[in-house]
Write an enzyme that holds these catalytic residues in place. Structure first.
Site, mmCIF file in Angstrom:
data_model
loop_
_atom_site.group_PDB
_atom_site.id
_atom_site.type_symbol
_atom_site.label_atom_id
_atom_site.label_comp_id
_atom_site.label_asym_id
_atom_site.label_seq_id
_atom_site.Cartn_x
_atom_site.Cartn_y
_atom_site.Cartn_z
ATOM 1 N N LYS A 10 2.678 9.656 8.470
ATOM 2 C CA LYS A 10 2.017 9.160 9.681
ATOM 3 C C LYS A 10 2.560 9.746 10.996
ATOM 4 O O LYS A 10 2.081 10.758 11.456
ATOM 5 C CB LYS A 10 2.063 7.646 9.701
ATOM 6 N N ASP A 31 9.381 2.663 1.490
ATOM 7 C CA ASP A 31 8.216 3.365 2.015
ATOM 8 C C ASP A 31 8.132 3.041 3.498
ATOM 9 O O ASP A 31 7.639 1.976 3.890
ATOM 10 C CB ASP A 31 6.969 2.900 1.248
ATOM 11 N N PHE A 72 0.858 -1.188 0.000
ATOM 12 C CA PHE A 72 0.000 0.000 0.000
ATOM 13 C C PHE A 72 0.887 1.230 0.000
ATOM 14 O O PHE A 72 1.728 1.392 0.884
ATOM 15 C CB PHE A 72 -0.922 0.006 1.230
HETATM 16 C C1 LIG Z 1 3.132 2.117 3.860
HETATM 17 C C2 LIG Z 1 2.181 3.236 3.532
HETATM 18 N N1 LIG Z 1 2.443 4.026 2.482
HETATM 19 C C3 LIG Z 1 1.636 5.041 2.153
HETATM 20 C C4 LIG Z 1 0.489 5.318 2.866
HETATM 21 C C5 LIG Z 1 -0.392 6.455 2.450
HETATM 22 O O1 LIG Z 1 -0.338 7.495 3.380
HETATM 23 P P1 LIG Z 1 -1.474 8.614 3.399
HETATM 24 O O2 LIG Z 1 -2.754 7.950 3.781
HETATM 25 O O3 LIG Z 1 -0.983 9.608 4.416
HETATM 26 O O4 LIG Z 1 -1.526 9.204 2.029
HETATM 27 C C6 LIG Z 1 0.173 4.516 3.960
HETATM 28 C C7 LIG Z 1 -1.073 4.755 4.718
HETATM 29 O O5 LIG Z 1 -1.634 3.889 5.341
HETATM 30 C C8 LIG Z 1 1.033 3.444 4.300
HETATM 31 O O6 LIG Z 1 0.776 2.643 5.337
#
Ligand SMILES: Cc1ncc(COP(=O)(O)O)c(C=O)c1O
Length: 391
Positions: free
Chosen positions: A253, A224, A139
């Site tokens: 986050k 990420d 994700f």
């Molecule tokens: C690993 C990872 N990348 C990207 C995101 C996306 O972040 P945002 O919801 O702040 O756009 C999340 C959100 O859950 C995530 O867990």
């Protein structure tokens, strides 16, 4: 099920787009690991805004930093220099690896920056290579490009045509990464532990193996760390468990402790943006960056990375006593319970009745990403409540 304020629910349906399936509870205030709903009921919050409220709710240092900064300067745009932005960038770089920072407002935006950076690097250094290898079940956010980078078709397919340039391989499989690499490949983009997919750690050596493959084939390694970063796994950054350093790392986050902010860090090899290549009106604004500085200081001063490691072990050990648990996965305070039957959603709702907030990521899996300030006593109380929810 809880009583929740039906008139608020009706108004929400009338005025807010229906993109979220919400639990039937209206949260109104919180302190530390505890939140309270509109009926005055208290909950132990083991979700923390999905791994965001690392200092818990209403932490004095974060409140103070926000109040002070709001009284001085909330926003300027990036047409000018501001002190909190430089202070936060410097602190992040000192905590991680030699790099420079681009600030965004969310995780998805931080990943957009990383993807654009990789494509520019491919043009400059790799003869126009542009393809990024990502993984199934990953994700990376909900913008059109990051949802395409992510590995869940249900999230992207309805929005076709999708941007080209992404190739998906099974998570945890180094041979698949190698086999998918071609002359077009510019980068490998990975979550060090899958978060949204239910806290799935890769096999030992996976991230290290990806690093070695990137070195061998002159690719960028983009990690990420939006969910895993900033103490969540018991180290400042999850890559430190593998003794490697990425070329690009994204954060969000935890960084603002609840105030929206994202960051993309690039080491010297990948740091190819020039003025005009990327931008954001709000990204790195003084209020969000003052929050970020306060969060990083509090994590340091209160020893929260160590607490995450220690309390994570305590939580994992306590959870094995729950009825019907097949497996407890994860690292530090990023954990999931995998049940031996499809009871996760019912468990989530029963937990709410018992006064503990957990997050079902599918029918059998429940994710726990509590504030990093959580104590052993709070974990013990939460586990007692979870046991009652399973009774
Ligand atoms: C690993 C990872 N990348 C990207 C995101 C996306 O972040 P945002 O919801 O702040 O756009 C999340 C959100 O859950 C995530 O867990």
């Amino acid at each position: 099920m809880m009583d929740t304020d039906q008139s608020l629910v009706d108004l929400e349906h009338r005025y807010v787009m229906g993109t979220f399936k919400r639990l039937p509870v209206t949260l109104v205030e919180g302190r530390g690991v505890t939140v309270r709903d509109s009926q005055g009921r208290e909950y132990l919050d083991l979700v923390a805004g999905i791994a965001v409220n690392v200092l818990g709710h209403a932490h004095p240092a974060l409140r103070r930093a926000l109040t002070e900064q709001a009284g001085r300067l909330i926003h300027t745009s990036n047409l000018y220099y501001t002190e909190p932005q430089v202070a936060l960038a410097r602190k992040l770089v000192e905590l991680s690896f030699p790099s420079r920072v681009f600030f965004a407002n969310s995780g998805a935006e931080a990943n957009e920056a990383a993807i654009k950076l990789a494509r520019k690097w491919g043009r400059l250094r790799r003869d126009g290579a542009y393809e990024i290898i990502t993984t199934h079940d990953a994700f990376h956010g909900r913008t059109l490009t990051t949802v395409t980078a992510g590995g869940k078709d249900a999230y992207s397919a309805p929005f076709a045509p999708l941007p080209p340039g992404f190739v998906h391989v099974p998570y945890g499989d180094l041979d698949a990464l190698r086999a998918a690499t071609t002359e077009r490949t510019v980068a490998i983009m990975l979550e060090p532990i899958l978060g949204e997919a239910g806290v799935v750690p890769p096999p030992d050596g996976y991230v290290r193996g990806a690093r070695a493959w990137c070195d061998e084939r002159d690719l960028l390694l983009i990690l990420d760390e939006i969910q895993t970063g900033l103490g969540r796994t018991g180290r400042w950054f999850a890559y430190q468990h593998d003794g490697i350093v990425p070329d690009v790392m994204t954060l969000a986050k935890a960084l603002g402790g609840g105030v929206p902010i994202g960051a993309c860090l690039a080491g010297p090899r990948a740091d190819v943006f020039e003025p005009g290549d990327h931008g954001s009106t709000f990204g790195g604004n003084p209020l969000a960056c003052a929050a970020g500085v306060a969060v990083l200081r509090a994590i340091e001063e209160e020893g929260l990375v160590g607490n995450s490691a220690e309390m994570g072990e305590h939580l994992a050990a306590s959870l094995t006593g729950l009825d019907g648990v097949r497996q407890v996965r994860g690292r530090g305070l990023m954990r999931s319970i995998v049940f031996d039957a499809p009871v996760a959603r019912e468990f989530q709702s029963r937990c709410l009745d018992e006064g503990v907030i957990v997050n079902a990521t599918d029918d059998v899996t429940v994710r726990l990403v509590p504030p990093l300030v959580i104590s052993a006593a709070e974990i013990d109380e939460a586990v007692q409540r979870m046991k009652r929810a399973r009774a």
